[in-house]
Scaffold this motif. Structure first.
Motif, PDB file in Angstrom:
ATOM      1  N   MET A 196       0.805  -1.109   0.079  1.00 14.92           N
ATOM      2  CA  MET A 196      -0.058   0.004   0.034  1.00 14.92           C
ATOM      3  C   MET A 196       0.862   1.203   0.009  1.00 14.92           C
ATOM      4  O   MET A 196       1.810   1.306   0.700  1.00 14.92           O
ATOM      5  CB  MET A 196      -0.843  -0.064   1.353  1.00 14.92           C
ATOM      6  N   TRP A 229       2.497  11.431   2.659  1.00 14.00           N
ATOM      7  CA  TRP A 229       2.581  12.521   3.580  1.00 14.00           C
ATOM      8  C   TRP A 229       2.086  14.047   3.089  1.00 14.00           C
ATOM      9  O   TRP A 229       2.892  14.766   3.086  1.00 14.00           O
ATOM     10  CB  TRP A 229       3.862  12.583   4.481  1.00 14.00           C
ATOM     11  N   GLU A 263       0.751  16.490   4.403  1.00 12.48           N
ATOM     12  CA  GLU A 263       0.942  17.709   4.839  1.00 12.48           C
ATOM     13  C   GLU A 263       2.376  18.224   4.910  1.00 12.48           C
ATOM     14  O   GLU A 263       2.587  19.496   4.916  1.00 12.48           O
ATOM     15  CB  GLU A 263       0.602  17.483   6.554  1.00 12.48           C
ATOM     16  N   SER A 264       3.360  17.328   4.656  1.00 13.49           N
ATOM     17  CA  SER A 264       4.415  17.879   4.476  1.00 13.49           C
ATOM     18  C   SER A 264       5.151  17.678   2.946  1.00 13.49           C
ATOM     19  O   SER A 264       5.997  17.993   2.631  1.00 13.49           O
ATOM     20  CB  SER A 264       5.814  16.860   5.170  1.00 13.49           C
ATOM     21  N   ALA A 286       5.965   6.062   0.379  1.00 16.77           N
ATOM     22  CA  ALA A 286       6.309   4.769   0.785  1.00 16.77           C
ATOM     23  C   ALA A 286       5.622   3.655   0.458  1.00 16.77           C
ATOM     24  O   ALA A 286       4.281   3.808   0.300  1.00 16.77           O
ATOM     25  CB  ALA A 286       6.789   5.154   2.336  1.00 16.77           C
ATOM     26  N   GLY A 308       5.644  -0.028   2.051  1.00 16.61           N
ATOM     27  CA  GLY A 308       6.535  -0.787   3.093  1.00 16.61           C
ATOM     28  C   GLY A 308       7.841  -0.190   3.420  1.00 16.61           C
ATOM     29  O   GLY A 308       7.853   0.955   3.659  1.00 16.61           O
ATOM     30  N   PRO A 309       8.891  -0.722   3.254  1.00 19.36           N
ATOM     31  CA  PRO A 309      10.291  -0.127   3.309  1.00 19.36           C
ATOM     32  C   PRO A 309      10.674   0.552   2.207  1.00 19.36           C
ATOM     33  O   PRO A 309      11.543   1.325   2.439  1.00 19.36           O
ATOM     34  CB  PRO A 309      11.385  -1.371   3.620  1.00 19.36           C
ATOM     35  N   ARG A 345      11.105   3.652  -0.154  1.00 23.67           N
ATOM     36  CA  ARG A 345      10.741   4.864  -0.238  1.00 23.67           C
ATOM     37  C   ARG A 345      11.010   5.485  -1.733  1.00 23.67           C
ATOM     38  O   ARG A 345      11.615   5.160  -2.466  1.00 23.67           O
ATOM     39  CB  ARG A 345      11.745   5.776   0.763  1.00 23.67           C
ATOM     40  N   ARG A 355      16.203   2.837  -4.956  1.00 31.15           N
ATOM     41  CA  ARG A 355      16.627   1.377  -5.308  1.00 31.15           C
ATOM     42  C   ARG A 355      16.924   0.504  -3.844  1.00 31.15           C
ATOM     43  O   ARG A 355      17.708   1.145  -3.142  1.00 31.15           O
ATOM     44  CB  ARG A 355      17.401   1.123  -6.303  1.00 31.15           C
TER      45      ARG A 355
END
Lengths: 124, 140, 278
Positions: free
Chosen positions: B1, B5, B7-8, B72, B74-75, B77, B140
């Motif tokens: 999923m 963010w 707001e930032s 993001a 999962g891990p 970014r 990556r």
């Protein structure tokens, strides 16, 4: 007196582009360099872009145009110091850069200018 | 999923060619926050510069907006950047995505070239209703 | 009524005992504001804090300084509120400042009127799993490195023998690695040897040609080597045109060409230029 910093080494003019360049600055550099090449009758010109972290299609086109102009003014020209990330990006972007003579650094650039000059002489 | 963010997010107005530097700096900062390597950062910043330039060239009053944010999954970014304007819109998106297409006389390399530099590029456009181009670049 | 209440209380006590007995997960409750409302043995083992250290404090004390500063905790609580559940992996901090990679599930608890009563938070330490993943990743990269080493074959000449298949990811790494080596060694010539590439299709050829283009743009000459007859045939068949790119059958021939080019260059440098100025 132009604002673009340029250095003369022997009969070679060296201009270094660095940082984040907006369009107006790029155009001004093009004008200043052309004017200086004409004024000083430089035999060779090196455009050092090792300080550019990014070259988009506009900057690439102006570089190519500037090189063409400098050649018309009778000077050999080479672009030196294109960074790996910039090279990969420009190729992926698809901007045609084939007409530009390039070298890895100023030293190889000066050798390249000498070869171009010799070739010029041979073809004449 | 995929999580964002909002707001930032950084929001920048694109109204003059001097804004291109702000666009590049914003994307550079987001790329570094997301942990993109140097090559991916350069590709993202360059694509952003091209898309912002499109707004200046084609949009009504040459006005548009950039919204850049971290995402993001999962891990993993990444950076998501959305360029929107309320210009005339793109009538034929498929044609615009073909190398060499242009209506303004200069080489039309903006969209297809940018597409190759990023992981995802989505265009939403309707004639007369403006254009939104969203790009995504993952670390990556 | 009293009996029901007693049964209900016992059920709660049983539940609490059950949750307390789980020691490799942290299962805690947060207030609607995100403050710690309950603590378990598992939480203590995971985070290092005792109940009195943390009850009443905001959940962001478990986040890294950078994440706490950007309000990550509040955003995650918000997402949990908005979507009903939030599952994420990220860095968390134990008592004493030690970081660990955590799997976090946040779910809002609604009361019977639909109001927010708080959150349940389940945290698991994934550090070991992540370390294993990173180890595997590094191993994979090393294997890839070994199969695509850039070799300095001469002063100013690099060779890249490409072995195996080339997918987009590998090609991108290859290109980047090669260009960075060119920049680091300032090599004038690079030899790309493809004798170890089993099949050349349009995609592989495109990757190669883009690599060559980028190297040329930087100012390095590229030479292709190891083109076998079958490969040449396949390339002609596919309409792949290598343009100005020089090609040689073997790495040895390519190296000979490279050395010849270097010699020609140093000869050119030695010859005097007869034109003064222009």
């Amino acid at each position: 007196m132009s604002e673009t910093p340029m250095v003369r080494i022997g009969d070679t003019l060296i201009v270094a582009l660095q940082g984040d360049l907006d369009d107006a600055t790029v155009i001004r550099i093009e004008e200043d360099v052309s004017a200086e090449v004409e004024r000083s009758s430089a035999a060779g010109t090196l455009i050092d872009v090792s300080g550019l972290a990014m070259v988009d299609s506009f900057i690439a086109r102006v570089l190519a145009r500037m090189a063409g102009m400098i050649r018309l003014l009778g000077s050999q020209v080479a672009v030196v110091g294109i960074q790996p990330a910039v090279a990969i990006t420009l190729v992926e972007l698809g901007v045609p850069m084939g007409q530009l003579d390039t070298a890895l650094n100023a030293e190889q650039g000066i050798a390249l200018l000498a070869r171009l000059r010799a070739d010029d002489g041979r073809l004449a | 999923m995929t999580v964002a963010w909002p707001e930032s997010a950084r929001v920048l107005a694109i109204t003059a060619e001097a804004d291109l530097i702000a666009v590049r700096q914003a994307l550079r900062a987001e790329a570094q926050s997301a942990g993109l390597g140097l090559v991916d950062e350069t590709k993202l910043v360059t694509a952003g510069s091209e898309l912002a330039r499109n707004i200046l060239t084609y949009a009504t009053d040459s006005r548009g907006v950039l919204r850049a944010e971290q995402i993001a999954d999962g891990p993993r970014r990444g950076v998501q950047a959305t360029f929107s304007d309320s210009g005339p819109g793109i009538v034929d998106i498929d044609a615009a995505m073909t190398d060499g297409y242009s209506t303004a006389g200069s080489l039309g390399l903006g969209l297809p070239g940018s597409r190759r530099l990023v992981d995802e590029l989505t265009i939403t456009s309707e004639a007369g209703r403006g254009t939104t181009v969203m790009i995504v670049k993952w670390a990556r | 009524m009293a009996g029901e209440e007693a049964a209900g209380t016992q059920e709660l006590r049983d539940l609490k005992a059950m949750i307390d007995s789980i020691t490799d997960y942290e299962i805690i409750k947060l207030t609607p504001d995100g403050n710690v409302a309950s603590w378990t043995r598992g939480a203590e083992l995971l985070k290092g804090y005792s109940a009195e250290d943390v009850i009443g404090r905001h959940v962001s004390i478990f986040y890294t300084d950078e994440d706490a500063a950007t309000g990550l905790a509040e955003r995650e609580l918000q997402t949990a509120r908005d979507t009903g559940r939030f599952e994420f992996e990220g860095w968390r901090v134990r008592k004493g400042g030690e970081r660990f990679w955590a799997s976090v599930i946040l779910a809002p608890i609604m009361d019977s009127h639909g109001g927010l009563e708080g959150y349940v938070k389940v945290t698991r330490d994934l550090t070991e799993r992540r370390e294993q993943e990173l180890r595997l990743e590094r191993q994979r990269e090393e294997i890839m490195e070994l199969s695509t080493p850039v070799i300095q074959v001469w002063d100013g000449v690099l060779a890249l023998p490409i072995i195996g298949t080339l997918d987009s990811m590998r090609a991108a790494r290859l290109t980047q690695g090669l260009l960075e080596r060119i920049a680091a060694s300032q090599a004038q010539i690079v030899i790309l040897d493809i004798s170890g590439v089993p099949t050349i299709d349009t995609q592989v050829a495109q990757h190669l040609l883009k690599t060559v283009q980028a190297a040329n743009l930087m100012g390095t000459i590229s030479i292709l080597s190891g083109v076998r007859p079958e490969t040449a045939q396949a390339m002609v068949h596919l309409g792949i045109d290598i343009g100005q790119l020089k090609s040689r059958n073997t790495l040895r021939d390519a190296l000979q060409l490279a050395l010849q080019m270097l010699r020609d260059r140093s000869d050119a440098a030695v010859l005097p230029t007869l034109s003064a100025g222009r």
